[in-house]
Scaffold this active site. Structure first.
Site, PDB file in Angstrom:
ATOM      1  N   TRP A  99       0.845  -1.202   0.000  1.00  0.00           N
ATOM      2  CA  TRP A  99       0.000   0.000   0.000  1.00  0.00           C
ATOM      3  C   TRP A  99       0.871   1.238   0.000  1.00  0.00           C
ATOM      4  O   TRP A  99       0.590   2.203  -0.719  1.00  0.00           O
ATOM      5  CB  TRP A  99      -0.958  -0.011   1.185  1.00  0.00           C
ATOM      6  CG  TRP A  99      -1.885  -1.180   1.166  1.00  0.00           C
ATOM      7  CD1 TRP A  99      -2.033  -2.135   2.126  1.00  0.00           C
ATOM      8  CD2 TRP A  99      -2.806  -1.549   0.112  1.00  0.00           C
ATOM      9  NE1 TRP A  99      -2.974  -3.061   1.744  1.00  0.00           N
ATOM     10  CE2 TRP A  99      -3.459  -2.727   0.515  1.00  0.00           C
ATOM     11  CE3 TRP A  99      -3.132  -0.991  -1.125  1.00  0.00           C
ATOM     12  CZ2 TRP A  99      -4.416  -3.373  -0.267  1.00  0.00           C
ATOM     13  CZ3 TRP A  99      -4.084  -1.626  -1.911  1.00  0.00           C
ATOM     14  CH2 TRP A  99      -4.715  -2.795  -1.480  1.00  0.00           C
ATOM     15  N   ASP A 166      -1.890   6.894   6.041  1.00  0.00           N
ATOM     16  CA  ASP A 166      -2.885   5.910   5.632  1.00  0.00           C
ATOM     17  C   ASP A 166      -3.157   5.039   6.861  1.00  0.00           C
ATOM     18  O   ASP A 166      -2.323   4.229   7.255  1.00  0.00           O
ATOM     19  CB  ASP A 166      -2.325   5.073   4.476  1.00  0.00           C
ATOM     20  CG  ASP A 166      -3.263   3.945   4.055  1.00  0.00           C
ATOM     21  OD1 ASP A 166      -4.323   3.756   4.686  1.00  0.00           O
ATOM     22  OD2 ASP A 166      -2.922   3.246   3.075  1.00  0.00           O
ATOM     23  N   LYS A 190     -12.161  -1.987   7.022  1.00  0.00           N
ATOM     24  CA  LYS A 190     -11.420  -2.758   8.013  1.00  0.00           C
ATOM     25  C   LYS A 190     -11.884  -2.503   9.443  1.00  0.00           C
ATOM     26  O   LYS A 190     -12.112  -3.451  10.170  1.00  0.00           O
ATOM     27  CB  LYS A 190      -9.925  -2.507   7.874  1.00  0.00           C
ATOM     28  CG  LYS A 190      -9.339  -3.316   6.721  1.00  0.00           C
ATOM     29  CD  LYS A 190      -8.669  -2.500   5.681  1.00  0.00           C
ATOM     30  CE  LYS A 190      -8.265  -3.342   4.473  1.00  0.00           C
ATOM     31  NZ  LYS A 190      -7.584  -2.527   3.478  1.00  0.00           N
TER      32      LYS A 190
HETATM   33  C1  LIG Z   1      -6.938  -2.176   2.359  1.00  0.00           C
HETATM   34  C2  LIG Z   1      -5.927  -1.092   2.368  1.00  0.00           C
HETATM   35  C3  LIG Z   1      -5.830  -0.146   1.329  1.00  0.00           C
HETATM   36  C4  LIG Z   1      -6.672  -0.218   0.085  1.00  0.00           C
HETATM   37  O1  LIG Z   1      -7.962   0.188   0.334  1.00  0.00           O
HETATM   38  P1  LIG Z   1      -9.031   0.319  -0.852  1.00  0.00           P
HETATM   39  O2  LIG Z   1     -10.178   0.948  -0.120  1.00  0.00           O
HETATM   40  O3  LIG Z   1      -9.308  -1.052  -1.341  1.00  0.00           O
HETATM   41  O4  LIG Z   1      -8.464   1.196  -1.890  1.00  0.00           O
HETATM   42  C5  LIG Z   1      -4.901   0.870   1.457  1.00  0.00           C
HETATM   43  N1  LIG Z   1      -4.095   0.955   2.525  1.00  0.00           N
HETATM   44  C6  LIG Z   1      -4.152   0.056   3.533  1.00  0.00           C
HETATM   45  C7  LIG Z   1      -3.236   0.197   4.707  1.00  0.00           C
HETATM   46  C8  LIG Z   1      -5.062  -0.988   3.476  1.00  0.00           C
HETATM   47  O5  LIG Z   1      -5.118  -1.887   4.485  1.00  0.00           O
END
Ligand SMILES: *Cc1c(COP(=O)(O)O)cnc(C)c1O
Length: 356
Positions: A99, A166, A190
């Site tokens: 990511w 993020d 999540k």
């Molecule tokens: C799941 C995840 C993403 C991607 O998320 P999307 O909503 O599918 O774009 C980005 N960063 C982290 C840390 C993630 O766990």
């Protein structure tokens, strides 16, 4: 049989969230209509989004000067929106996994990117330390929790510039000190809601500092001005997010969420570290994620990995297969996962060990 849901995302939601969402799909706020079929501009939905934003601020103790936004496009959209809006010249990024490197790739479209450190050569099994951030960068971007590898940074970085994070897979698992942050984002699927909405918390005065024209939909100022209602927002995920936030508050807020998360993670890591068969892939305890616990079988038991997944399935334990790029096992212990599910997994590990 009750399932123990360890999926990494989309992932377990509280029964409170699921039940209230199901109720609102049938009859939303006593309107006699489904939440799926009312205007996002109705006073009933306006109340939902307002309350959700207020609860984010309350639970995370967000200071004045920040806005809470509910956007589409997933966390991946933020990989480009962040540099579009904030990267004037140069930014620093920490590479701790897929990511993070996806975010780096997008940022390079907008300016100079300093990758200050990377653990790529070690399969992202640790968090790089002791790196330096060059003077004069517009911001430092990092991923707080590396969902795929099971590493996590649980302290806010002490750096000499503004920070963007993020927090997709560990938001609401610890208190955040917003002093250094310009922006935090998190895909909802999540720790918050079904997929389809991304939570963004952005500092107002970080915006308007780049010269480039920004497309309307990708400009945070559009969504601030219109209260995340410039276009139709993802109404159902926002409704569910509100339920999760109400639930979090009822539980006792961040302090209690963090206490539970630490307790669950300690139970599982303890079982892994004391096992003759299993071993953790992240060896430094300081780097271990409390949200995604990654482990494998020791080389002499390697061929039993598939059998263990089947063994777990037979006990209603689902979602423990590791990410396809890593293999082995990954147990995601998000906020909604009850400690009894962790207990069930630990018991399965013991029982499997005893019979093999
Ligand atoms: C799941 C995840 C993403 C991607 O998320 P999307 O909503 O599918 O774009 C980005 N960063 C982290 C840390 C993630 O766990």
């Amino acid at each position: 049989m009750k399932k123990h849901n360890f999926y990494a995302g989309p992932s377990i939601l509280s029964e409170f969230t699921i039940q209230n969402t199901a109720d609102a799909v049938l009859n939303f706020a006593d309107t006699g209509l489904s939440v799926l079929e009312v205007s996002h501009r109705s006073k009933e939905f306006q109340a939902v989004i307002d309350k959700a934003s207020a609860l984010v601020k309350e639970i995370l103790d967000v200071p004045d000067g920040f806005h809470v936004l509910w956007l589409g496009g997933g966390a991946s959209m933020q990989f480009c929106m962040v540099p579009y809006n904030l990267l004037a010249r140069r930014a620093a990024y920490l590479d701790t996994g897929t990511w993070a490197s996806n975010a780096i790739k997008e940022a390079r479209l907008f300016g100079d990117v300093d990758v200050v450190a990377s653990s790529k050569d070690a399969g992202y099994t640790f968090i790089p330390k002791g790196f330096e951030i060059p003077e004069g960068v517009d911001y430092f971007h990092y991923t707080t929790n590396n969902t795929i590898y099971g590493t996590e940074i649980r302290t806010d970085p002490k750096v000499n510039c503004r920070v963007v994070a993020d927090m997709s897979s560990d938001i609401f698992s610890r208190p955040i000190d917003f002093t250094n942050y310009d922006l935090i984002y998190a895909g909802a699927q999540k720790n918050l809601a079904p997929a389809g909405v991304t939570l963004v918390i952005v500092r107002e005065d970080a915006l308007g500092k780049v010269d480039r024209p920004i497309p309307t939909m990708l400009d945070y100022r559009t969504h601030i001005k219109k209260g995340s209602m410039f276009n139709t927002p993802p109404v159902l995920p926002i409704y569910s997010a509100l339920q999760t936030l109400i639930y979090y508050k009822q539980l006792g807020g961040i302090t209690e969420l963090e206490r539970r998360d630490l307790e669950k993670a300690a139970m599982l890591y303890d079982a892994i570290d004391n096992s003759k068969m299993f071993t953790g892939t992240v060896t430094d305890p300081a780097d271990r994620s409390i949200m995604n616990v990654c482990f494998v079988m020791k080389p002499e038991y390697k061929e039993l990995e598939v059998a263990f997944i089947d063994f777990c399935l037979a006990r209603g334990i689902v979602g423990i297969k590791g990410h396809r790029s890593v293999g082995g096992f990954r147990a995601s212990l998000y906020n909604a996962l009850p400690i009894d599910s962790v207990r069930a997994l630990v018991e399965a590990m013991h029982d499997f060990e005893a019979t093999h």
